[in-house]
Design a protein around this motif. Structure first.
Motif, mmCIF file in Angstrom:
data_model
loop_
_atom_site.group_PDB
_atom_site.id
_atom_site.type_symbol
_atom_site.label_atom_id
_atom_site.label_comp_id
_atom_site.label_asym_id
_atom_site.label_seq_id
_atom_site.Cartn_x
_atom_site.Cartn_y
_atom_site.Cartn_z
ATOM 1 N N ALA A 1 -3.484 2.682 2.366
ATOM 2 C CA ALA A 1 -2.346 1.784 2.158
ATOM 3 C C ALA A 1 -2.858 0.377 1.884
ATOM 4 O O ALA A 1 -3.762 -0.105 2.566
ATOM 5 N N LEU A 2 -2.307 -0.271 0.856
ATOM 6 C CA LEU A 2 -2.757 -1.612 0.493
ATOM 7 C C LEU A 2 -1.694 -2.662 0.757
ATOM 8 O O LEU A 2 -2.002 -3.797 1.084
ATOM 9 N N GLY A 3 -0.437 -2.290 0.611
ATOM 10 C CA GLY A 3 0.643 -3.240 0.836
ATOM 11 C C GLY A 3 1.873 -2.832 0.066
ATOM 12 O O GLY A 3 1.972 -1.723 -0.452
ATOM 13 N N VAL A 4 2.811 -3.755 0.003
ATOM 14 C CA VAL A 4 4.086 -3.538 -0.672
ATOM 15 C C VAL A 4 4.239 -4.629 -1.719
ATOM 16 O O VAL A 4 3.910 -5.795 -1.480
ATOM 17 N N GLY B 1 1.744 -7.505 5.713
ATOM 18 C CA GLY B 1 1.930 -8.373 6.877
ATOM 19 C C GLY B 1 1.866 -9.813 6.427
ATOM 20 O O GLY B 1 2.581 -10.235 5.536
ATOM 21 N N GLU B 2 0.969 -10.577 7.028
ATOM 22 C CA GLU B 2 0.809 -11.996 6.692
ATOM 23 C C GLU B 2 -0.060 -12.210 5.456
ATOM 24 O O GLU B 2 -0.022 -13.262 4.837
#
Length: 164
Positions: free
Chosen positions: A110-113, A127-128
């Protein structure tokens, strides 16, 4: 999608399978006109450069006739079919590149959205942390999920190097 195209091309090929086509070899169509030139051959997939596209085909799509490598299609038919596949892939990718879509790496991490899609970059949020990646790094995997064409460790190493 390239695999599906290779299978479809094999279905229209002559019945005599080819063992190997050398890089630089011209491929001739069933109209006896040159379709393109072999650009790569890994023993399983042969990439034919038509001048418009680099078309990946299975080795069994080719036949050798009188010392000439052939495909049972014409350049126009091959380019039309491959162009349609490419347009479908581009449309599917564009539909997936929207805020809120989860993105993984090529090694299934998973890398992000997606937070924002720009003209040539995508901003991901995890996240941040924010990650901006070039648009040309994105693709759809075999299941249609959005991925980045790099593994997680390489992306993280590049981000650390960029941060200084």
């Amino acid at each position: 999608m390239r695999i599906a195209f290779a299978a479809a091309a094999a279905a229209i090929a002559f019945s005599t399978p080819a063992m190997a086509q050398d890089v630089g070899t011209d491929i001739v169509g069933n109209d006896e006109a040159v379709i393109g030139t072999v650009e790569q051959n890994d023993g399983t997939t042969v990439v034919v450069n038509t001048g418009t596209y680099q078309v990946p085909l299975g080795t069994d799509a080719f036949a050798e006739t009188d010392g000439v490598w052939t495909l049972n299609t014409t350049k126009a038919e091959l380019e039309t079919a491959y162009g349609a596949i490419m347009a479908e892939q581009e449309a599917a990718l564009a539909a997936a590149l929207v805020p809120g879509t989860a993105v993984a790496t090529v090694d299934a991490q998973a890398l992000g959205v997606i937070e924002e899609v720009g003209e040539d970059a995508v901003l991901l949020a995890d996240g941040e942390e924010r990650i901006a990646l070039p648009l040309n790094l994105f693709a759809l995997d075999a299941e249609g999920a959005l991925i980045v064409l790099a593994n997680h460790a390489d992306i993280m190493a590049a981000l650390e190097a960029q941060a200084g």
